[in-house]
Every structure is written in structure tokens, then in C-alpha cells.
Design an enzyme around this catalytic site. Structure first.
Site, PDB file in Angstrom:
ATOM      1  N   VAL A   1       1.455  16.531  -1.478  1.00  0.00           N
ATOM      2  CA  VAL A   1       2.472  16.510   0.270  1.00  0.00           C
ATOM      3  C   VAL A   1       4.104  16.313   0.434  1.00  0.00           C
ATOM      4  CG1 VAL A   1       2.144  15.126   1.883  1.00  0.00           C
ATOM      5  CG2 VAL A   1       0.813  14.539   0.515  1.00  0.00           C
TER       6      VAL A   1
ATOM      7  N   VAL B   1       6.848  17.938   3.397  1.00  0.00           N
ATOM      8  CA  VAL B   1       8.047  18.607   4.276  1.00  0.00           C
ATOM      9  C   VAL B   1       9.342  18.724   4.612  1.00  0.00           C
ATOM     10  CG1 VAL B   1       8.433  17.724   6.783  1.00  0.00           C
ATOM     11  CG2 VAL B   1       5.931  16.419   6.256  1.00  0.00           C
TER      12      VAL B   1
ATOM     13  N   GLY C   1      11.914  12.724   8.701  1.00  0.00           N
ATOM     14  CA  GLY C   1      12.729  11.826   9.798  1.00  0.00           C
ATOM     15  C   GLY C   1      12.460  12.764  11.225  1.00  0.00           C
TER      16      GLY C   1
ATOM     17  N   GLY D   1       8.731  12.512  12.031  1.00  0.00           N
ATOM     18  CA  GLY D   1       7.239  11.991  11.850  1.00  0.00           C
ATOM     19  C   GLY D   1       6.382  13.096  11.825  1.00  0.00           C
ATOM     20  N   LEU D   2       6.982  14.069  11.471  1.00  0.00           N
ATOM     21  CA  LEU D   2       6.049  14.908  11.184  1.00  0.00           C
ATOM     22  C   LEU D   2       4.750  14.887   9.309  1.00  0.00           C
ATOM     23  CD1 LEU D   2       8.394  18.437  12.059  1.00  0.00           C
ATOM     24  CD2 LEU D   2       6.225  17.744  13.004  1.00  0.00           C
ATOM     25  N   GLY D   3       5.633  15.010   8.558  1.00  0.00           N
ATOM     26  CA  GLY D   3       5.198  13.799   7.772  1.00  0.00           C
ATOM     27  C   GLY D   3       4.562  12.958   7.587  1.00  0.00           C
ATOM     28  N   LYS D   4       4.207  11.865   8.966  1.00  0.00           N
ATOM     29  CA  LYS D   4       3.001  10.613   9.444  1.00  0.00           C
ATOM     30  C   LYS D   4       1.860  11.609  10.072  1.00  0.00           C
ATOM     31  CE  LYS D   4       3.778   6.760   9.860  1.00  0.00           C
ATOM     32  NZ  LYS D   4       5.160   5.919  10.584  1.00  0.00           N
TER      33      LYS D   4
ATOM     34  N   ASP E   1       5.018   8.470  -5.723  1.00  0.00           N
ATOM     35  CA  ASP E   1       5.865   8.395  -6.591  1.00  0.00           C
ATOM     36  C   ASP E   1       7.093   7.357  -6.006  1.00  0.00           C
ATOM     37  OD1 ASP E   1       6.449  10.263  -8.452  1.00  0.00           O
ATOM     38  OD2 ASP E   1       6.738  11.849  -6.718  1.00  0.00           O
TER      39      ASP E   1
ATOM     40  N   TYR F   1       3.930   5.737   2.714  1.00  0.00           N
ATOM     41  CA  TYR F   1       2.266   5.476   2.367  1.00  0.00           C
ATOM     42  C   TYR F   1       2.087   4.612   2.870  1.00  0.00           C
ATOM     43  CZ  TYR F   1       2.608  10.622   0.377  1.00  0.00           C
ATOM     44  OH  TYR F   1       2.807  11.517   0.297  1.00  0.00           O
TER      45      TYR F   1
END
Lengths: 173, 173
Positions: A110, A112, A118, A120-123, A146, A153
Site C-alpha cells: 500500500v 500513496v 495527509g 485522506g487518500l490512503g484511507k 509496519d 490501519y
């Protein structure tokens, strides 16, 4: 998800095992200018040098392109995230999952782009991944996190060591 | 492995993704009578009701046969363990792994029949699995261990939470 809007919601459940070029659009995102759109895609025809550039940007160790190609080919699901400004499209996120297509999936790689962290795109990327895995009737969605991303997560709904289950890695004796 | 002897060593590296009926023989095992032989196999033509019986014997929850078939079909590697007495053959062990065929593998559903536990067969089964994954150039061999089997996997060379990496499971929010 709040103000996220994605075509994934309306374009029907594409088969994860036979992905098509279906793509989702995020209409709005925190701190992203109006002429910029963020897309998701399950299309696996990815420029692997562009992916390498993305992984370089977050400081990952280089991996042989040949093996990356094989891993993508044999993943159950691959979701990429794209930034579009006018006609210019840039790979800004990546994630994939292995699976037995029935019970279990494990999420790997995963990423980004630092320019877009920062927001919200990872979410949003993870939510897409989970939604598609759940659509495919996968009940057990797992990953190995990690230390520095365990909190990230947790916020998405992942639990470390539930009921004492331990993630373990084999090392040559 | 000590006194274990397996045909896997000499029969060449069968492709894990295109498994054949190659089988390994364990010549001897602790507390197993002379007219009994223990075999390993990567053949996936398994009687799923026999597998269900094995899983029942260790108290696992029943799973739909249809999904078990799909999971076996889409696993990277399946290794079964058989007890042979004369012409009678019985399924006594099972294990499988999902993988991206390149970097990562995750081991699932490791089971040894209670009649044959405590004889080193679980360890032998795991060693076969790891050896075949390593032969396929998979460097990252992982699993999620229930608390009561963490020690067993440690003895085989698995490490819990290496460098603080956490195994995580997604639960609906």
C-alpha cells in the site's frame, strides 16, 4: 468516507479476478485543487517504471521489475490511484491483495505519493480495496503492518493480534 | 529433519503453480509402526469430504465445500499428508499457501490428524511447505498463528512481530 464519491459504487462489482478498466472518480478531496481529479482503477496495465518511481518516492527498496510484473499478474486484486490535471495523468497510489478467492485475502504494497499524503487518500484507497474484497465474498481480510502504520490501519477497522493471533514471518534457521 | 526422508528431495522441483501428482515418502517416523508409511503429495485431487472429516477431527468449524474447492484451486501450493497401511490410504494432514508467485506467501489451514500428532509430522509438513515455497523463489513466508500454536511455529523458524510488524485483521466497523 463522508464526502468521498466513487464510481465504484455505481459501476457494479467488477470481477476482481478478471479486472477490467473500470475506474472510480473521487469528486472532491481535502486540499486538492478544483481542476484536479483523483481516480481509482483496477486496470493492471500499469507502467512498471512509473510504479517504481512511486515506490522510490516513499523510500522503498528497489525490486526487480520482472518479479513486480509477476506479483501484479498473480495478485487477486490490484487498485491504483491516479491524479488527473487536464489531460495529464499521474500514478499517485497503489495497493494489491493476494487471496484464495474464497476465504482469505492479504493486502500488500500500500503506497500513496508523499505529495498527496495527509488528504485522506490512503484511507479512501483502503476502503475501495476492502469493499471490493467483501464484494467477492472474502470474509478474512488481513495485512502485515509496519509499526509506524499500525495506527493508520486501526482507524480503518483493522485490529492487531485479534484473540491473540500472531502474525509470523519465517526466517532461515 | 534428522531421520525424515522425502522423495521431494530427489524428484525435482515441481512447479507449485502447476502441481503434479508428485509425492514424497517419509520412510520412518516416531512411533509409527513398520507397515505404515507416511506420504506427502501436492496433488489437488482431494476428496473434499475426507478433508472435511480431517478438519472435523481437530474441531474446526465446517465450511461450505464449494468454497473449500475454490480456495484449494486458487491456492499457490497445497500439500497433503497421507498414511498408508497396506493398500489403505488415509488423509492425515493438510496445508496450503496463497501467494503472488513472486515475493510473498501466506500459509493457511495447517492440520494434522489428532491420532498422528506429537510424532513430528506437523513439523515435517511445514518443512515441505517452506522448502517448496523457497524453491519457487518466494522470500517472504508468512502466517497467522493462533496463540496455542505460536510456540510450534517458533520452533520451525517463524518469528512473531519481527521488527514490530503487526499481523492485523479487518472487522466491519
Amino acid at each position: 468516507m463522508g464526502f468521498w464519491k466513487s464510481l465504484f459504487n455505481t459501476s457494479g462489482a467488477a470481477s476482481a479476478s478478471q479486472p477490467t478498466a473500470s475506474a472510480g472518480v473521487i469528486a472532491e478531496a481535502k486540499g486538492i485543487s478544483e481542476n484536479t481529479r483523483i481516480f481509482f482503477s483496477v486496470d493492471r496495465t500499469i507502467d512498471l517504471y512509473e510504479l517504481e518511481e512511486l515506490c522510490d518516492a516513499v523510500g522503498w527498496s528497489r525490486r526487480p521489475i520482472r518479479k513486480v510484473r509477476k506479483a501484479i499478474q498473480h495478485s487477486f486484486l490490484v487498485i491504483t490511484m491516479w491524479e488527473q490535471k487536464g489531460t495529464r495523468k499521474r500514478l499517485v497510489g497503489f495497493s494489491r491483495a493476494t487471496s484464495d478467492h474464497a476465504f482469505n485475502a492479504t493486502i500488500w504494497d500500500v503506497v500513496v505519493h508523499p505529495d498527496l499524503q495527509g488528504k485522506g487518500l490512503g484511507k479512501a484507497l483502503m476502503k475501495q480495496l476492502i469493499k471490493k474484497l467483501r464484494n467477492e465474498d472474502i470474509s478474512n481480510v488481513t495485512l502485515f503492518a509496519d509499526p509506524e502504520v499500525v495506527e493508520f490501519y486501526k482507524q480503518i477497522g483493522f485490529m492487531p493480534d485479534p484473540e491473540g493471533i500472531k502474525g509470523m514471518f519465517w526466517y532461515p534457521e
